[in-house]
Design an enzyme around this catalytic site. Structure first.
Site, PDB file in Angstrom:
ATOM      1  N   HIS A  43      -1.366   0.886  -9.676  1.00  0.00           N
ATOM      2  CA  HIS A  43      -2.078  -0.053  -8.217  1.00  0.00           C
ATOM      3  C   HIS A  43      -2.739  -1.234  -9.107  1.00  0.00           C
ATOM      4  CE1 HIS A  43      -4.063  -0.150  -4.118  1.00  0.00           C
ATOM      5  NE2 HIS A  43      -3.926  -1.516  -5.044  1.00  0.00           N
ATOM      6  N   ARG A  85       0.720  -1.057  -0.023  1.00  0.00           N
ATOM      7  CA  ARG A  85       0.060  -0.074  -0.110  1.00  0.00           C
ATOM      8  C   ARG A  85       0.994   1.254   0.069  1.00  0.00           C
ATOM      9  NH1 ARG A  85      -3.736  -2.346  -1.464  1.00  0.00           N
ATOM     10  NH2 ARG A  85      -5.654  -2.746  -0.482  1.00  0.00           N
TER      11      ARG A  85
HETATM   12  P1  NDP Z   1      -1.981 -11.258   4.761  1.00  0.00           P
HETATM   13  O1  NDP Z   1      -2.949 -10.703   5.743  1.00  0.00           O
HETATM   14  O2  NDP Z   1      -2.126 -12.871   4.404  1.00  0.00           O
HETATM   15  O3  NDP Z   1      -0.341 -10.890   5.165  1.00  0.00           O
HETATM   16  C1  NDP Z   1       0.011  -9.910   5.774  1.00  0.00           C
HETATM   17  C2  NDP Z   1       1.464 -10.077   6.247  1.00  0.00           C
HETATM   18  O4  NDP Z   1       1.850  -8.858   7.005  1.00  0.00           O
HETATM   19  C3  NDP Z   1       1.294 -11.065   7.403  1.00  0.00           C
HETATM   20  O5  NDP Z   1       2.547 -11.850   7.518  1.00  0.00           O
HETATM   21  C4  NDP Z   1       1.631 -10.271   8.839  1.00  0.00           C
HETATM   22  O6  NDP Z   1       2.376 -10.945   9.828  1.00  0.00           O
HETATM   23  C5  NDP Z   1       2.678  -9.079   8.131  1.00  0.00           C
HETATM   24  N1  NDP Z   1       2.386  -7.877   9.183  1.00  0.00           N
HETATM   25  C6  NDP Z   1       1.073  -7.379   9.408  1.00  0.00           C
HETATM   26  N2  NDP Z   1       1.553  -6.200  10.130  1.00  0.00           N
HETATM   27  C7  NDP Z   1       2.813  -6.396  10.469  1.00  0.00           C
HETATM   28  C8  NDP Z   1       3.713  -5.528  11.341  1.00  0.00           C
HETATM   29  N3  NDP Z   1       3.223  -4.737  12.042  1.00  0.00           N
HETATM   30  N4  NDP Z   1       4.815  -6.102  11.149  1.00  0.00           N
HETATM   31  C9  NDP Z   1       5.442  -7.069  10.524  1.00  0.00           C
HETATM   32  N5  NDP Z   1       4.701  -7.874   9.771  1.00  0.00           N
HETATM   33  C10 NDP Z   1       3.373  -7.338   9.804  1.00  0.00           C
HETATM   34  O7  NDP Z   1      -2.089 -10.442   3.675  1.00  0.00           O
HETATM   35  P2  NDP Z   1      -1.936 -10.545   2.011  1.00  0.00           P
HETATM   36  O8  NDP Z   1      -0.657 -11.368   1.923  1.00  0.00           O
HETATM   37  O9  NDP Z   1      -3.068 -11.358   1.505  1.00  0.00           O
HETATM   38  O10 NDP Z   1      -1.900  -9.178   1.445  1.00  0.00           O
HETATM   39  C11 NDP Z   1      -0.932  -8.271   1.848  1.00  0.00           C
HETATM   40  C12 NDP Z   1      -1.176  -6.858   1.380  1.00  0.00           C
HETATM   41  O11 NDP Z   1      -0.959  -6.810   0.046  1.00  0.00           O
HETATM   42  C13 NDP Z   1      -2.840  -6.629   1.415  1.00  0.00           C
HETATM   43  O12 NDP Z   1      -3.102  -5.846   2.603  1.00  0.00           O
HETATM   44  C14 NDP Z   1      -2.695  -5.290   0.375  1.00  0.00           C
HETATM   45  O13 NDP Z   1      -2.335  -4.149   0.989  1.00  0.00           O
HETATM   46  C15 NDP Z   1      -1.659  -5.745  -0.499  1.00  0.00           C
HETATM   47  N6  NDP Z   1      -2.024  -6.138  -1.729  1.00  0.00           N
HETATM   48  C16 NDP Z   1      -1.949  -5.086  -3.055  1.00  0.00           C
HETATM   49  C17 NDP Z   1      -2.424  -5.407  -4.179  1.00  0.00           C
HETATM   50  C18 NDP Z   1      -2.002  -4.840  -5.419  1.00  0.00           C
HETATM   51  O14 NDP Z   1      -2.616  -4.856  -6.407  1.00  0.00           O
HETATM   52  N7  NDP Z   1      -1.223  -3.745  -5.154  1.00  0.00           N
HETATM   53  C19 NDP Z   1      -3.250  -6.648  -4.456  1.00  0.00           C
HETATM   54  C20 NDP Z   1      -3.497  -7.475  -3.300  1.00  0.00           C
HETATM   55  C21 NDP Z   1      -3.099  -7.130  -1.900  1.00  0.00           C
HETATM   56  P3  NDP Z   1       1.721 -12.367  10.362  1.00  0.00           P
HETATM   57  O15 NDP Z   1       1.961 -13.510   9.353  1.00  0.00           O
HETATM   58  O16 NDP Z   1       2.607 -12.289  11.819  1.00  0.00           O
HETATM   59  O17 NDP Z   1       0.272 -12.176  10.886  1.00  0.00           O
HETATM   60  C1  OXD Z   2      -6.164  -5.409  -3.166  1.00  0.00           C
HETATM   61  C2  OXD Z   2      -5.873  -4.577  -4.010  1.00  0.00           C
HETATM   62  O1  OXD Z   2      -5.895  -5.191  -1.710  1.00  0.00           O
HETATM   63  O2  OXD Z   2      -6.019  -4.884  -5.338  1.00  0.00           O
HETATM   64  O3  OXD Z   2      -6.674  -6.635  -3.416  1.00  0.00           O
HETATM   65  O4  OXD Z   2      -5.064  -3.583  -3.673  1.00  0.00           O
END
Ligand code: NDP
Ligand code: OXD
Length: 316
Positions: free
Chosen positions: A279, A231
């Site tokens: 994005h 993000r």
């Molecule tokens: P998940 O919830 O599966 O994974 C999030 C990861 O981030 C976990 O490993 C979590 O740790 C870690 N995390 C969260 N907070 C912290 C912190 N404070 N410190 C360290 N690690 C942290 O999410 P996804 O993998 O499904 O997606 C991740 C992000 O990708 C989404 O939230 C979205 O913002 C972005 N995204 C962007 C897209 C795009 O087109 N650009 C498309 C899809 C998603 P833990 O494992 O310990 O919980």
């Molecule tokens: C998502 C994105 O969060 O597209 O899936 O950014």
């Protein structure tokens, strides 16, 4: 009397979603924000950057579904109905993100930016030795659904991959780090930093000069590079520009921005070592994702627990 499934989008085109849910959920009336509907009939909503407050009239809602994996857009709304909320976890979305990450990691490894410039100069030059993938250390911030799939595929290619997450993890074949205490060690062994974190109060602004200056200085690459597809609120763009200009960073590949669409005045557009994508690292495909959400609606209707529920306290 049919219940209503609401498509609540403040960004993007709701039409393909309405069409898809019409086919997949014939037992529901499908409506979009702005349609004339009886608020009490709305039992489920899929949202993407809905205008804050626009769901508060729907007092019979049983569940809210984010259209994407990220849910920060939901928590902008201080009047979000207090019902179970789920995000997207789907192989289609995961594979698209892995394509993006692998594409740009390989592009950095194989210096495609440099050769594009050389081509414009009719210049045949190969003066620096090309490192192998195994000589380049990738660090993935965010080892959730997307981070873990990307890590697996990057490892298969041969990169030396590590991951950082909030809670500690054991993942065969991967070096793992967690929490703020292990962040410096993780950064110090990272040549290509890939950010797949959610935007939460804890992660906002985490990609700043201080973090970027902690990346490896002893790598086989000219300087470390950054790929952020998490993000835009995670990054400080003025710091990224400063780090590119003072040699802390070699390249930045950015899919997400502090303000989207990226303003035309942003200095990122013209920077010679920045790649910008709008994005769309992984778009939510209406056909694939509506199928997943329709399955979730049926689970709720059968009284089964919602999958991939968001923890509102953690913010992801
Ligand atoms: P998940 O919830 O599966 O994974 C999030 C990861 O981030 C976990 O490993 C979590 O740790 C870690 N995390 C969260 N907070 C912290 C912190 N404070 N410190 C360290 N690690 C942290 O999410 P996804 O993998 O499904 O997606 C991740 C992000 O990708 C989404 O939230 C979205 O913002 C972005 N995204 C962007 C897209 C795009 O087109 N650009 C498309 C899809 C998603 P833990 O494992 O310990 O919980
Ligand atoms: C998502 C994105 O969060 O597209 O899936 O950014």
């Amino acid at each position: 009397m049919k219940k209503t499934f609401l498509v609540a989008m403040g960004s993007g085109d709701p039409a393909p979603w309405v069409k898809s849910f019409d086919t997949l959920l014939p037992e529901f009336s499908i409506a979009k924000l702005g349609d004339k509907i009886e608020p009490g009939d709305v039992s489920h909503a899929m949202t993407w950057y809905h205008p804050p407050g626009s769901l508060s009239a729907f007092t019979s809602l049983k569940a809210i579904f984010s259209m994407g994996a990220g849910v920060d857009h939901l928590f902008r709304d201080s009047n979000l109905p207090n019902v179970p909320t789920a995000r997207v976890v789907d192989p289609d979305l995961t594979k698209r993100m892995t394509e993006y990450v692998v594409l740009h990691a390989l592009s950095i490894l194989r210096q495609t930016r440099r050769y594009r410039v050389q081509q414009t100069q009719n210049l045949w030059s190969d003066d620096n030795h090309q490192p192998a993938a195994g000589d380049v250390r990738i660090g993935i911030m965010g080892m959730g659904v997307l981070g873990q799939d990307a890590a697996e595929k990057l490892s298969l290619i041969g990169f030396d991959v590590a991951g950082w997450s909030r809670s500690s993890k054991t993942i065969p074949g991967l070096k793992t780090f967690s929490g703020s205490t292990e962040l410096p060690a993780f950064l110090a062994r990272t040549d290509i930093l890939i950010v797949l974190l959610p935007l939460t109060p804890d992660t906002r602004g985490i990609i700043d000069s201080r973090l970027l200056k902690g990346l490896a200085r002893d790598g086989r690459v000219p300087a470390p590079s950054l790929i952020n597809a998490g993000r835009g609120g995670l990054q400080k763009e003025s710091d990224i520009l400063a780090c590119l200009d003072d040699g802390t960073l070699h390249e930045a590949v950015l899919d997400v921005f502090e303000t989207e669409p990226l303003p035309t005045s942003s200095l990122l557009w013209a920077h010679p070592r920045v790649t910008i994508t709008p994005h769309n690292a992984s778009v939510s495909d209406p056909m694939a994702i509506s199928r997943m959400i329709a399955d979730q609606v049926r689970r709720v209707e059968k009284g089964e627990p919602l999958l991939y529920q968001v923890d509102q306290k953690r913010g992801y």
